[in-house]
Design an enzyme around this catalytic site. Sequence first.
Site, PDB file in Angstrom:
ATOM      1  N   GLY A  14      -6.190   2.132  -0.698  1.00 40.20           N
ATOM      2  CA  GLY A  14      -7.351   1.647  -1.482  1.00 40.20           C
ATOM      3  C   GLY A  14      -8.429   1.052  -0.767  1.00 40.20           C
ATOM      4  N   LYS A  45     -11.572   4.343  -2.152  1.00 47.22           N
ATOM      5  CA  LYS A  45     -12.783   3.814  -2.881  1.00 47.22           C
ATOM      6  C   LYS A  45     -13.942   4.936  -2.827  1.00 47.22           C
ATOM      7  CE  LYS A  45     -11.822  -0.629  -4.058  1.00 47.22           C
ATOM      8  NZ  LYS A  45     -10.386  -0.442  -4.248  1.00 47.22           N
ATOM      9  N   ASP A 121     -11.726  -4.497 -10.029  1.00 44.97           N
ATOM     10  CA  ASP A 121     -12.129  -5.331  -8.707  1.00 44.97           C
ATOM     11  C   ASP A 121     -13.718  -4.930  -8.172  1.00 44.97           C
ATOM     12  OD1 ASP A 121     -10.854  -2.572  -8.031  1.00 44.97           O
ATOM     13  OD2 ASP A 121     -11.214  -3.293  -5.860  1.00 44.97           O
ATOM     14  N   ASP A 122     -14.255  -6.005  -7.541  1.00 48.05           N
ATOM     15  CA  ASP A 122     -15.466  -5.905  -6.761  1.00 48.05           C
ATOM     16  C   ASP A 122     -16.643  -5.452  -7.503  1.00 48.05           C
ATOM     17  OD1 ASP A 122     -13.785  -6.417  -4.671  1.00 48.05           O
ATOM     18  OD2 ASP A 122     -14.159  -4.169  -3.703  1.00 48.05           O
ATOM     19  N   TYR A 166      -8.937 -11.449  -8.560  1.00 50.48           N
ATOM     20  CA  TYR A 166      -7.691 -11.081  -8.072  1.00 50.48           C
ATOM     21  C   TYR A 166      -7.185 -11.840  -7.003  1.00 50.48           C
ATOM     22  CZ  TYR A 166     -11.012  -8.828  -4.753  1.00 50.48           C
ATOM     23  OH  TYR A 166     -11.852  -8.569  -3.684  1.00 50.48           O
ATOM     24  N   TRP A 225      -1.131  -6.844  -3.956  1.00 53.88           N
ATOM     25  CA  TRP A 225      -1.936  -5.845  -3.326  1.00 53.88           C
ATOM     26  C   TRP A 225      -2.195  -6.477  -2.205  1.00 53.88           C
ATOM     27  CZ3 TRP A 225      -5.342  -1.392  -5.569  1.00 53.88           C
ATOM     28  CH2 TRP A 225      -6.321  -1.053  -4.720  1.00 53.88           C
ATOM     29  N   ASP A 226      -1.510  -5.922  -0.941  1.00 52.77           N
ATOM     30  CA  ASP A 226      -1.423  -6.983   0.417  1.00 52.77           C
ATOM     31  C   ASP A 226      -2.700  -6.246   1.341  1.00 52.77           C
ATOM     32  OD1 ASP A 226      -1.054  -8.440   2.546  1.00 52.77           O
ATOM     33  OD2 ASP A 226       1.024  -8.454   2.143  1.00 52.77           O
ATOM     34  N   ASN A 227      -3.476  -6.982   1.629  1.00 48.46           N
ATOM     35  CA  ASN A 227      -4.430  -6.570   2.600  1.00 48.46           C
ATOM     36  C   ASN A 227      -4.436  -7.144   3.853  1.00 48.46           C
ATOM     37  OD1 ASN A 227      -6.533  -5.259   0.857  1.00 48.46           O
ATOM     38  ND2 ASN A 227      -6.917  -7.046  -0.019  1.00 48.46           N
ATOM     39  N   ASP A 232     -11.238  -2.410   6.653  1.00 42.49           N
ATOM     40  CA  ASP A 232     -12.519  -1.549   6.439  1.00 42.49           C
ATOM     41  C   ASP A 232     -13.717  -2.635   6.271  1.00 42.49           C
ATOM     42  OD1 ASP A 232     -11.670  -3.020   4.020  1.00 42.49           O
ATOM     43  OD2 ASP A 232     -11.597  -1.440   2.964  1.00 42.49           O
TER      44      ASP A 232
END
Length: 816
Positions: A14, A45, A121-122, A166, A225-227, A232
């Site tokens: 993602g 994305k 999101d975003d 989120y 949703w683990d970043n 990026d």
Amino acid sequence: MEEKKQFLCGVVEGFYGRPWSMDQRKVLFQWMQRWGLNTYLYGPKDDLKHRLLWREVYSPEEEGHLRTLIVEAQSRGLRFVYALSPGQDIVFSSSCDLTLLKRKLRQVSDLGCQAFAILFDDIDHSMCQADSEAFSSFAHAQVTVANEIYRFLGEPPVFLFCPTEYCGSLCSPSVSKSPYLQTVGEDLLPNITVIWTGSKVISRKLSVDCLAEVESVLQRPPLIWDNLHANDYDSRRLFLGPFKGREPQLRNSLRGLLLNPNCEFEANYIPLHTLGSWYRAGKEEKKDEESEYCPDRALSAALHDWMDELNQPLQPGRQSRHTEQRSSGPTSRSKTPDRSDRPPAVRGSSVLPKPLPVFPLNPSSPPSSPSKDAAKREERERHEGEKKKSNQSNHQSSQGNPKAQGFKPGAPAGGGPRQKTQGRGSCGGKGLLSESQVRLLVGLYYLPHEHGPSAQRLLQDLTWLKTNCHLVSANGKKPPPQKVDEWRGRASRFMSLCEEIAELHCSVVGGANRAVLYDLYPYVWDLRNTALVAKAFICWLDGRVLSDSSTLGSWRNCFHWCGTTTGADVLGVESEPWVFKGGVSGEVQMLLPIGGSSELFTHPPPLFPTSRLYNVRPYHSKDKVELYRMVRQLHLRTQGGQESSSAHPDVIGDRCLGPCLALCPEYSFILEDELGVCGCVLGILDVRSFAKRCQASWMPAMRDKYPPRGGNTHSNTQDLLQLMEEDQGEYPDSLLYHFPSQLRLDALPELVDVSVSRTLLTALLTALKANGSQGVFCEVQPTDRQRLEFLTKLGFLEILRGEARSREGVVLGRLL
């Protein structure tokens, strides 16, 4: 019902930037099956039909690729989740948009997909007028569409919803009081799972208490949703450390956890391997010491397994041999924007630009790689490097006085003539990365909120050496010998670590695994260059830096840090990692006197990686013979003729290098490779005083060395002697007021990797700044376009043209 309760643990693709290739995804599925993970979410994305062109259905060819991917995942026992991001421009109240959304998801469902996600999101919170009239709030609009899509798809067992708020830091005014989240919790159908990233977009830790709060508001356990390993948002950072800061007991409070990892596929072996260890530890019924999850133990196990992969002869992008031969041009993809141009953002943030965008579902799409000619050239260089290496002794790091230190892998720094520059030796052919090198790599690129051991040591030593450089200053009080020995001992350790980084770069480039090379090279290359500058600077400090009584003072007061924390932590507690960019490279950079000049440190890597081992160091008197020989050859090459037999062999060197080497050698820096010296840059701290010293001592010495000989006068020698006189002419006061220092590039080398020349020049600018210079200029001939472009990219601006010293030339300057 049993299927609904399964804990979803796996990977989400993602991030922003080039999506992974089909070959890479197939390898990913093999890894996931091996490590016990169960879920893959497709949501890159920069797949246009995932986000920007979400209304468009896939072509028959794209359908085939997507079907293949779904079947491959299911054959490995993995759940394939297809995600769509319509939030940027959907009109929630439009029946047309809703029909197009259903058509798109029905198409994917018909390909065999049984799990879905809709992501908001975003995006901007604002609604168009039609939506404002149809819905009571932004959350109400999103929930209404999500519920209808969920029912349309037959209420699949896995349906994920990503809210616009989120994470905790995006909630207004707070998680528990957010009207947006309250609407989602109350109105979203109960079997739809809500995605959450934690207290931050990139959360250092996930706690049971924090999750209990959001579960209460959402009225359901969230899916994380683990970043943690997402990179990026910063083109200089990579995260190779273990999955950490999430206790296995968290799974009792979650619907699942999906890791959104590094953009570079090959960088994700350790993150995903340790995620599997974390997941299995949470499933264990026996709770002994061995079954509990320990990040360090999981890292050691992952490193052991990764060693086998690292030294395999794999192709870029994990392509098979037959795939590599097929051509695959770009299709309907937009060019990926530069990370620095994209706002720091969500669950994936922004990305390193790639020159050849490729549609993500094309199975033959490789990452950008050198041309066939370049590959042949690289292979030839490695072959020649292996031959040369067999005739050279292994490099040993010097342990003595760092003032005299500088590795010499091949010929001595200043002794005999160099061998042919064509095909210069490399540090080895297709060798093997050692486990100690891989540990070094992981320690340098660890986690977004925490440095590994090698990065900690690098920053701590650099900070201490900088703070205590008065112990070895050129004009300070003489300190106790034991203090000087301590400084030099730590300097030796620091420079040895910098040499290890250079050798790591060499091994990555020379290794057999080209897949790892093309994914990791930009990062290792960047850190190699920064370490070269830092090593040269520390070596330079000993006996050359001026004490605090000079104008130095200010640079050592720039903000610094040491320890396990990262730069972002200095700027604010629990700040997002993108607040301070650059990772360990950026922090080393900011500890240098000119660390704020990003244009000196951030450049795209060369198209053709080279495994040559370079070193930058201060000039020693023994280098003079080699430098004179080198600059004489450069002069003859530009003149396009043979050297006159009657000309004195030193006359070119005396004009171009002599004054600086004789009167201010402390501002001369040497570039060397395995065969010895291959370039240098010269600096003058104070041009006014230097000019006076030249007239008083240097020019009389030159007149004595090159006296007229009556009728036998060597015209070339006398012409150059006249030029030496002109060289010492005066510069305008208006120039010297802002730019009191000067640099000379007469022996700047021409290299395949231009970054090495930039690094050499940056080392000189660092020294000038450290001793109080506020600006530096360089005079270049207007016809020398290559040098003009080189300096312009480093922040030099044209100051004068045709006015300096009454000669035709361009003067470029930059403030320090």
